[in-house]
Design a protein around this motif. Sequence first.
Motif, PDB file in Angstrom:
ATOM      1  N   ASP A 117      -7.254   1.543 -10.393  1.00  7.63           N
ATOM      2  CA  ASP A 117      -5.927   0.956 -10.202  1.00  7.63           C
ATOM      3  C   ASP A 117      -5.409   1.398  -8.837  1.00  7.63           C
ATOM      4  O   ASP A 117      -4.882   2.507  -8.691  1.00  7.63           O
ATOM      5  CB  ASP A 117      -4.986   1.413 -11.327  1.00  7.63           C
ATOM      6  N   VAL A 118      -5.587   0.555  -7.842  1.00  7.30           N
ATOM      7  CA  VAL A 118      -5.213   0.954  -6.480  1.00  7.30           C
ATOM      8  C   VAL A 118      -3.706   1.088  -6.337  1.00  7.30           C
ATOM      9  O   VAL A 118      -3.209   1.839  -5.473  1.00  7.30           O
ATOM     10  CB  VAL A 118      -5.766  -0.052  -5.430  1.00  7.30           C
ATOM     11  N   GLU A 119      -2.943   0.402  -7.173  1.00 13.86           N
ATOM     12  CA  GLU A 119      -1.490   0.523  -7.133  1.00 13.86           C
ATOM     13  C   GLU A 119      -1.064   1.911  -7.593  1.00 13.86           C
ATOM     14  O   GLU A 119      -0.227   2.560  -6.970  1.00 13.86           O
ATOM     15  CB  GLU A 119      -0.855  -0.565  -8.010  1.00 13.86           C
ATOM     16  N   ALA A 120      -1.661   2.393  -8.676  1.00 13.62           N
ATOM     17  CA  ALA A 120      -1.334   3.727  -9.171  1.00 13.62           C
ATOM     18  C   ALA A 120      -1.905   4.808  -8.259  1.00 13.62           C
ATOM     19  O   ALA A 120      -1.334   5.898  -8.146  1.00 13.62           O
ATOM     20  CB  ALA A 120      -1.870   3.898 -10.597  1.00 13.62           C
ATOM     21  N   PHE A 121      -3.000   4.500  -7.603  1.00 11.91           N
ATOM     22  CA  PHE A 121      -3.650   5.493  -6.740  1.00 11.91           C
ATOM     23  C   PHE A 121      -2.890   5.695  -5.435  1.00 11.91           C
ATOM     24  O   PHE A 121      -2.632   6.827  -5.020  1.00 11.91           O
ATOM     25  CB  PHE A 121      -5.077   5.039  -6.433  1.00 11.91           C
ATOM     26  N   SER A 122      -2.522   4.604  -4.799  1.00 15.47           N
ATOM     27  CA  SER A 122      -1.893   4.756  -3.468  1.00 15.47           C
ATOM     28  C   SER A 122      -1.030   3.562  -3.094  1.00 15.47           C
ATOM     29  O   SER A 122      -0.958   3.185  -1.921  1.00 15.47           O
ATOM     30  CB  SER A 122      -2.972   4.955  -2.408  1.00 15.47           C
ATOM     31  N   SER A 147      -3.895  -1.084   0.948  1.00 17.33           N
ATOM     32  CA  SER A 147      -3.635  -0.474   2.256  1.00 17.33           C
ATOM     33  C   SER A 147      -3.505   1.041   2.135  1.00 17.33           C
ATOM     34  O   SER A 147      -3.873   1.791   3.036  1.00 17.33           O
ATOM     35  CB  SER A 147      -2.370  -1.069   2.884  1.00 17.33           C
ATOM     36  N   GLY A 148      -2.982   1.490   1.005  1.00 17.21           N
ATOM     37  CA  GLY A 148      -2.870   2.922   0.772  1.00 17.21           C
ATOM     38  C   GLY A 148      -4.216   3.585   0.583  1.00 17.21           C
ATOM     39  O   GLY A 148      -4.396   4.760   0.931  1.00 17.21           O
ATOM     40  N   VAL A 149      -5.196   2.849   0.021  1.00 19.50           N
ATOM     41  CA  VAL A 149      -6.552   3.392  -0.136  1.00 19.50           C
ATOM     42  C   VAL A 149      -7.134   3.716   1.236  1.00 19.50           C
ATOM     43  O   VAL A 149      -7.730   4.786   1.434  1.00 19.50           O
ATOM     44  CB  VAL A 149      -7.458   2.393  -0.883  1.00 19.50           C
ATOM     45  N   GLU A 150      -6.949   2.813   2.181  1.00 17.18           N
ATOM     46  CA  GLU A 150      -7.448   3.065   3.541  1.00 17.18           C
ATOM     47  C   GLU A 150      -6.796   4.321   4.118  1.00 17.18           C
ATOM     48  O   GLU A 150      -7.462   5.149   4.751  1.00 17.18           O
ATOM     49  CB  GLU A 150      -7.158   1.869   4.440  1.00 17.18           C
ATOM     50  N   ALA A 151      -5.515   4.487   3.890  1.00 21.62           N
ATOM     51  CA  ALA A 151      -4.803   5.649   4.425  1.00 21.62           C
ATOM     52  C   ALA A 151      -5.278   6.949   3.796  1.00 21.62           C
ATOM     53  O   ALA A 151      -5.204   8.018   4.422  1.00 21.62           O
ATOM     54  CB  ALA A 151      -3.298   5.479   4.209  1.00 21.62           C
ATOM     55  N   LYS A 152      -5.775   6.871   2.557  1.00 24.70           N
ATOM     56  CA  LYS A 152      -6.198   8.072   1.843  1.00 24.70           C
ATOM     57  C   LYS A 152      -7.692   8.363   1.978  1.00 24.70           C
ATOM     58  O   LYS A 152      -8.198   9.308   1.354  1.00 24.70           O
ATOM     59  CB  LYS A 152      -5.857   7.948   0.358  1.00 24.70           C
ATOM     60  N   LEU A 153      -8.406   7.604   2.799  1.00 24.65           N
ATOM     61  CA  LEU A 153      -9.851   7.798   2.918  1.00 24.65           C
ATOM     62  C   LEU A 153     -10.219   9.157   3.505  1.00 24.65           C
ATOM     63  O   LEU A 153     -11.282   9.701   3.210  1.00 24.65           O
ATOM     64  CB  LEU A 153     -10.476   6.672   3.744  1.00 24.65           C
ATOM     65  N   ALA A 190     -14.296   3.143   5.555  1.00 29.67           N
ATOM     66  CA  ALA A 190     -15.196   3.846   4.643  1.00 29.67           C
ATOM     67  C   ALA A 190     -16.605   3.909   5.215  1.00 29.67           C
ATOM     68  O   ALA A 190     -17.268   4.957   5.158  1.00 29.67           O
ATOM     69  CB  ALA A 190     -15.211   3.150   3.278  1.00 29.67           C
ATOM     70  N   HIS A 191     -17.082   2.818   5.781  1.00 29.65           N
ATOM     71  CA  HIS A 191     -18.439   2.801   6.340  1.00 29.65           C
ATOM     72  C   HIS A 191     -18.565   3.761   7.517  1.00 29.65           C
ATOM     73  O   HIS A 191     -19.617   4.386   7.715  1.00 29.65           O
ATOM     74  CB  HIS A 191     -18.802   1.388   6.758  1.00 29.65           C
ATOM     75  N   LYS A 192     -17.521   3.897   8.309  1.00 33.18           N
ATOM     76  CA  LYS A 192     -17.554   4.846   9.413  1.00 33.18           C
ATOM     77  C   LYS A 192     -17.697   6.282   8.902  1.00 33.18           C
ATOM     78  O   LYS A 192     -18.249   7.138   9.592  1.00 33.18           O
ATOM     79  CB  LYS A 192     -16.283   4.719  10.252  1.00 33.18           C
ATOM     80  N   LYS A 193     -17.196   6.529   7.714  1.00 31.75           N
ATOM     81  CA  LYS A 193     -17.272   7.864   7.133  1.00 31.75           C
ATOM     82  C   LYS A 193     -18.504   8.047   6.255  1.00 31.75           C
ATOM     83  O   LYS A 193     -18.665   9.085   5.591  1.00 31.75           O
ATOM     84  CB  LYS A 193     -16.011   8.152   6.310  1.00 31.75           C
ATOM     85  N   GLY A 194     -19.375   7.039   6.217  1.00 37.61           N
ATOM     86  CA  GLY A 194     -20.585   7.148   5.408  1.00 37.61           C
ATOM     87  C   GLY A 194     -20.350   6.942   3.927  1.00 37.61           C
ATOM     88  O   GLY A 194     -21.146   7.397   3.095  1.00 37.61           O
ATOM     89  N   ILE A 195     -19.266   6.266   3.578  1.00 36.89           N
ATOM     90  CA  ILE A 195     -18.932   5.996   2.177  1.00 36.89           C
ATOM     91  C   ILE A 195     -19.180   4.522   1.890  1.00 36.89           C
ATOM     92  O   ILE A 195     -18.656   3.654   2.589  1.00 36.89           O
ATOM     93  CB  ILE A 195     -17.472   6.358   1.868  1.00 36.89           C
ATOM     94  N   SER A 196     -19.976   4.239   0.864  1.00 35.21           N
ATOM     95  CA  SER A 196     -20.230   2.860   0.463  1.00 35.21           C
ATOM     96  C   SER A 196     -19.146   2.399  -0.509  1.00 35.21           C
ATOM     97  O   SER A 196     -18.457   3.210  -1.126  1.00 35.21           O
ATOM     98  CB  SER A 196     -21.609   2.747  -0.193  1.00 35.21           C
ATOM     99  N   VAL A 197     -19.014   1.080  -0.655  1.00 39.12           N
ATOM    100  CA  VAL A 197     -17.949   0.516  -1.484  1.00 39.12           C
ATOM    101  C   VAL A 197     -18.534  -0.510  -2.448  1.00 39.12           C
ATOM    102  O   VAL A 197     -19.225  -1.449  -2.033  1.00 39.12           O
ATOM    103  CB  VAL A 197     -16.856  -0.150  -0.621  1.00 39.12           C
ATOM    104  N   LEU A 198     -18.277  -0.307  -3.734  1.00 38.63           N
ATOM    105  CA  LEU A 198     -18.633  -1.271  -4.769  1.00 38.63           C
ATOM    106  C   LEU A 198     -17.358  -1.905  -5.311  1.00 38.63           C
ATOM    107  O   LEU A 198     -16.313  -1.246  -5.394  1.00 38.63           O
ATOM    108  CB  LEU A 198     -19.372  -0.618  -5.936  1.00 38.63           C
TER     109      LEU A 198
END
Length: 512
Positions: free
Chosen positions: A118-123, A127-133, A182-190
């Motif tokens: 739940d990206v709304e509850a998370f951040s 857009s908040g997910v990107e800020a919290k990477l 995320a890719h710049k940080k070596g994190i993959s996304v599903l």
Amino acid sequence: MNRDPEIGMKEVMLNEGELGKQLISGDNQAAGGEKNGTVKQKGAEDEITFTGLSKEELMKVAGTPGWVRTRWILLVLFWLGWVGMLAGAIVIIVQAPRCKPIPQMNWWNEGPLYQISDVEAFSEGMSGVEAKLDDINQLKVKGLVLGPLHTVQPDQPNTLSLDVIDPIQGNEKDLRGVLEKAHKKGISVLLDLTPNYLGSAPWFSSGDIDDVVEKVKAAAEYWFSLGVDGIKISDLTAASGSVDWPKLQAVVQNNDTKSTKKRALMGVVEGLSAAEVSQLANTTGVDIILSDLLSSKKTGVEHIKAMDTLNSQQRSLAWGLGATQRDQLAKQAKSLGLIRLYQLLLFTMPGTPVFTYGDEIGLQAGQGSESPKMVWGLEQEPAEGAALNETAEAERKERIGTRKWFISLSDLRAKERSLLHGDYYPLSSSATSLSFLRLWDQSERYLTAVNWGTAPETFKFTLPSTEGVELPETAKVKLSTDEELKADTTVSLDKITLGPGQAVLLQFPYTG
């Protein structure tokens, strides 16, 4: 003719005097000449310095038999020494134990997966997910599982739009920003493409499955074109029975980009036995399968049996507590202490650990179907002069400690081959406890013991003699939640007692 002896002596003395004058005169001339016949005293600076032989002198000496013989002796000794060292190195290499080849690893095998259901509850949205990477990257996760994000009304297949993001969650531009950072940080996304995630059945009804799988296939093609690294679906048993399932597999496997990174197809199953999970892993072609086999309702003996059945397939397995339902660990663990226990268990089991957002701090589950709000800013000290609630402050510090514990486990798993892809050996277990050994070739070995019961548990570690592996007499405490077992202390493996709700990770070296 007789001469006077006295006259003869005078002549001798005169002759000696003349000789002395000549010697003095010669010395003066050698020293650059001294006036008035004074004698210059030799000092340290006048000592003769050896300048070696000239080239002509060396050439004369070099051809003598003695020097020729010496050169040959030195040359022969040099080559004998060189050949001896080479032979010694070859013997060491031949006699040294061969290293086992590293198994083929994919990015989802290299670290934990982190679900943001739940990206709304998370951040407060995508857009908040990107800020919290940056915060997420500190957890050393290898993959994010986002969503589901698509639009659908519960149990209404006609409203399903798998390639459209629910405006409450964010938009496509926000997703692109997450993917890029995320890719710049070596994190993959599903992306979680479970169709009916708000309804009672993930695939609506049995009559809709073929049509819905076709829609999932089309959506997967679209999201892959944007740079998504994999998809996740629930109820793998139902989906894999569709006639269009091979088409969905083909879309995932058809990596037509220049990237060499493999795409992931992740399936979720619930309520299946270890043998059934193993069969699905072998027959459906999924890259990674997440089950609920670690349900707290099962005993330690049942957990051990599940790992016995599945450990050889660890590169296709994912483990979680609550992760199959997108729930937090806290729904299974009723205390922060137990959350640390389950974190240690998940990070050291054979397979990929899967966590839901907030598990790293022991975030409490929401009420009913409501997602809990993520807590941020834990490291910030309360403002000076602010009234402190002792309970709230103690909880804040406990959450900070839990997060540090999570990071230390994640870091250890990434570095240690025994934990990353090592062999698995079951040890003692009971209704509320289990223990096992992880080892890889000549790397450090690790022993996990956990006791989630309400009473102390004494472990007696033994391995079947047929395993060909021996336990040492002692081991070092690497990580522990039990105050009686301090980190870096040495303990006997004859028996170890863990308090209720406690866990320990022991380490010992390879000894040949």
